[in-house]
Design a protein around this motif. Structure first.
Motif, PDB file in Angstrom:
ATOM      1  N   SER A 221      -5.514   8.147   9.568  1.00  0.00           N
ATOM      2  CA  SER A 221      -5.581   7.336   8.351  1.00  0.00           C
ATOM      3  C   SER A 221      -4.288   6.555   8.234  1.00  0.00           C
ATOM      4  O   SER A 221      -3.270   6.894   8.862  1.00  0.00           O
ATOM      5  N   LEU A 222      -4.301   5.497   7.422  1.00  0.00           N
ATOM      6  CA  LEU A 222      -3.094   4.688   7.293  1.00  0.00           C
ATOM      7  C   LEU A 222      -1.974   5.426   6.579  1.00  0.00           C
ATOM      8  O   LEU A 222      -0.796   5.186   6.862  1.00  0.00           O
ATOM      9  N   ASP A 223      -2.300   6.335   5.667  1.00  0.00           N
ATOM     10  CA  ASP A 223      -1.214   7.102   5.053  1.00  0.00           C
ATOM     11  C   ASP A 223      -0.517   7.971   6.087  1.00  0.00           C
ATOM     12  O   ASP A 223       0.699   8.194   6.018  1.00  0.00           O
ATOM     13  N   GLN A 224      -1.262   8.448   7.098  1.00  0.00           N
ATOM     14  CA  GLN A 224      -0.644   9.209   8.181  1.00  0.00           C
ATOM     15  C   GLN A 224       0.187   8.302   9.088  1.00  0.00           C
ATOM     16  O   GLN A 224       1.236   8.718   9.599  1.00  0.00           O
TER      17      GLN A 224
ATOM     18  N   VAL B 249       5.633  -1.331   3.950  1.00  0.00           N
ATOM     19  CA  VAL B 249       4.536  -0.909   3.075  1.00  0.00           C
ATOM     20  C   VAL B 249       5.079  -0.213   1.841  1.00  0.00           C
ATOM     21  O   VAL B 249       4.655  -0.479   0.700  1.00  0.00           O
ATOM     22  N   ARG B 250       6.048   0.658   2.041  1.00  0.00           N
ATOM     23  CA  ARG B 250       6.604   1.398   0.911  1.00  0.00           C
ATOM     24  C   ARG B 250       7.465   0.503   0.020  1.00  0.00           C
ATOM     25  O   ARG B 250       7.385   0.568  -1.208  1.00  0.00           O
TER      26      ARG B 250
ATOM     27  N   ASP C 106       0.161  -1.000  -0.591  1.00  0.00           N
ATOM     28  CA  ASP C 106      -0.789   0.105  -0.450  1.00  0.00           C
ATOM     29  C   ASP C 106      -1.593   0.239  -1.745  1.00  0.00           C
ATOM     30  O   ASP C 106      -1.406  -0.515  -2.691  1.00  0.00           O
ATOM     31  N   HIS C 107      -2.516   1.202  -1.730  1.00  0.00           N
ATOM     32  CA  HIS C 107      -3.353   1.466  -2.922  1.00  0.00           C
ATOM     33  C   HIS C 107      -4.046   0.205  -3.472  1.00  0.00           C
ATOM     34  O   HIS C 107      -3.904  -0.117  -4.653  1.00  0.00           O
ATOM     35  N   PRO C 108      -4.828  -0.526  -2.661  1.00  0.00           N
ATOM     36  CA  PRO C 108      -5.230  -0.214  -1.280  1.00  0.00           C
ATOM     37  C   PRO C 108      -4.328  -0.909  -0.250  1.00  0.00           C
ATOM     38  O   PRO C 108      -3.565  -1.803  -0.592  1.00  0.00           O
ATOM     39  N   TYR C 109      -4.482  -0.511   1.026  1.00  0.00           N
ATOM     40  CA  TYR C 109      -3.729  -1.152   2.097  1.00  0.00           C
ATOM     41  C   TYR C 109      -4.286  -2.530   2.418  1.00  0.00           C
ATOM     42  O   TYR C 109      -3.560  -3.417   2.865  1.00  0.00           O
ATOM     43  N   ALA C 110      -5.587  -2.695   2.212  1.00  0.00           N
ATOM     44  CA  ALA C 110      -6.268  -3.959   2.504  1.00  0.00           C
ATOM     45  C   ALA C 110      -5.883  -4.443   3.898  1.00  0.00           C
ATOM     46  O   ALA C 110      -6.019  -3.707   4.862  1.00  0.00           O
ATOM     47  N   ASP C 111      -5.362  -5.672   4.005  1.00  0.00           N
ATOM     48  CA  ASP C 111      -5.021  -6.213   5.324  1.00  0.00           C
ATOM     49  C   ASP C 111      -3.515  -6.197   5.571  1.00  0.00           C
ATOM     50  O   ASP C 111      -2.990  -7.036   6.302  1.00  0.00           O
ATOM     51  N   ALA C 112      -2.814  -5.231   5.005  1.00  0.00           N
ATOM     52  CA  ALA C 112      -1.360  -5.161   5.155  1.00  0.00           C
ATOM     53  C   ALA C 112      -0.933  -5.049   6.613  1.00  0.00           C
ATOM     54  O   ALA C 112       0.159  -5.499   6.979  1.00  0.00           O
TER      55      ALA C 112
END
Length: 450
Positions: free
Chosen positions: A413-416, A367-368, A373-379
């Protein structure tokens, strides 16, 4: 205090329950078989709040989240619940040779030479069993549901390695689903050995594979007859009804992927070919990249990106900071509806000095690295449904009637999810608590500091 913070109590409940309700579970919609249940609440990351009923090891129902104080309820209070994940490209036979193999210098040529030296000196059946079992036990502890491993299949080694793999696949049956692809330089298919290798692979229900370079050469040169070699490989595969999985263009300048795509079309193999790495795509001009992507889509080729390993190997020069990431243009290919997945690749061997067979960690890093990300959508699909689809297996998603193979994360949350390694994740296999301790490196102690 909620149930999940009380690990001994949770373990005791999930170790024996035939029926359990996970209430207010947060699941990315991309990881649900049928999408978001009607009337379920969805958060800003694209995750749904649901209750998950588990009966006799399977998901019995997925419904909008409501409070539930019944005796069989486990209150998750919005924590993330994911399916167990899929590693579509690994090297279980190479793994955990670090400290024994010669130092690679962190370069691709150095890794190839170091691996060859280690293979010739050490790859007996006993050695392979020990290292492969260590890798599989590690993947098991991290919650991996399935692995496709590439197996070095050089003449004189293939029979040993494939027999060891077959035994491991049987030992782990019902726990981790295992597939394998044969791996040799493409010019190995010029002579009689190509047919013998194809028979070995077919005898073990594997995939025919290879790396698009010459023996001892680089990805950028040495295969003037690549179309003839690919025709030979595809003919052998077609005769035995084998799918194909190749290492392609793992370099800054290489251009064999169009040859592979056109060969797939010539041989009617659309939808049956997977290509890993494809690093050089990232350095093409935009117009060239669009043309390549269109050809890949026409050929029905699936792509596996290996971000952690390619960032380790690509553009490494002593005393100089790398100038590019070495990863393939995932977002552009996904926009063209090309099947794409992330995978772990090598683990603690000359091609990658790190790793721990942890697909959640691979996804977090991807992801990084790939800006998913920003948005994660269906990642999230890149580590679950996408690789499962490429492997042709029915896992990597949560759905009614499917085995309750799940992981519960201490994240809301996905960021977590991305921020922490989640060494405290709870693993369920068939609905039962299945956390296992990671195997100790002492299992490999006789060569760790050799």
């Amino acid at each position: 205090m909620n149930d999940l913070s009380m690990f001994p109590r949770l373990a005791a409940r999930l170790a024996r329950a035939e029926r359990i309700r996970l209430t207010k579970a947060r699941v990315p919609v991309a990881l649900l078989c049928d999408g978001m249940p009607v009337d379920a609440e969805m958060d800003r990351d694209g995750s749904a709040l649901v209750n998950i009923l588990i009966e006799d090891g399977r998901v019995g129902a997925i419904t909008p989240a409501v409070a539930d104080s019944s005796d069989d309820a486990v209150a998750l209070d919005g924590r993330h619940v994911w399916p167990l994940l899929v590693d579509a490209h690994a090297h279980l036979d190479k793994g955990h040779t670090l400290g024994r193999a010669p130092d690679s210098g962190g370069t691709h040529p150095g890794a190839r030479s170091a691996t060859t030296a280690d293979r010739l000196a050490h790859w007996t059946a006993d050695d392979l069993v020990r290292r492969m079992e260590f890798g599989l036990a590690t993947a098991d502890a991290h919650g991996v549901a399935a692995i496709r491993t590439h197996l070095d299949s050089h003449e004189g080694q293939a029979e040993i390695t494939w027999n060891v793999f077959a035994e491991a696949r049987e030992r782990w049956k019902g726990h981790i689903l295992l597939q394998a692809a044969g791996l040799v330089p493409l010019d190995a298919y010029r002579g009689d050995y190509g047919a013998r290798l194809a028979d070995i692979v077919a005898g073990h229900g594997g995939l025919l594979g290879g790396v698009t370079r010459a023996s001892g050469g680089t990805h950028a040169s040495g295969l003037d007859d690549i179309d003839l070699l690919l025709d030979r490989l595809f003919a052998l595969a077609k005769e035995r009804e084998l799918d194909v999985d190749l290492h392609v263009d793992e370099a800054a300048q290489a251009d064999t992927l169009p040859h592979v795509a056109r060969a797939a079309i010539r041989h009617g193999y659309e939808g049956r070919v997977t290509c890993g790495h494809c690093c050089s795509l990232a350095l093409l001009k935009e117009e060239e990249l669009r043309d390549r992507i269109a050809l890949i889509a026409d050929a029905g080729v699936s792509i596996i990106t290996l971000p952690t390993v390619n960032m380790y190997l690509q553009d490494r020069q002593g005393g100089r900071t790398p100038r590019w990431r070495g990863v393939t243009p995932v977002q552009e290919m996904r926009a063209a509806s090309i099947p794409v997945a992330v995978a772990g690749d090598n683990c603690r061997d000359p091609f990658f000095a790190y790793g721990d067979h942890d697909m959640l960690d691979t996804w977090r890093q991807s992801v990084r690295i790939l800006h998913l990300d920003h948005p994660y959508a269906d990642a999230t699909a890149l580590a679950g449904p996408a690789p499962a689809g490429i492997l042709g297996i029915d896992t990597g998603r949560i759905g009614v009637g499917r085995p309750a193979d799940l992981m519960i994360l201490e994240a809301w949350s996905l960021d977590q999810v991305v921020a922490r390694p989640h060494s405290d994740r709870v693993i369920l296999r068939r609905g039962l608590y299945a956390n296992r301790a990671l195997p100790s490196y002492s299992m490999l102690g006789d060569f760790q500091l050799a």
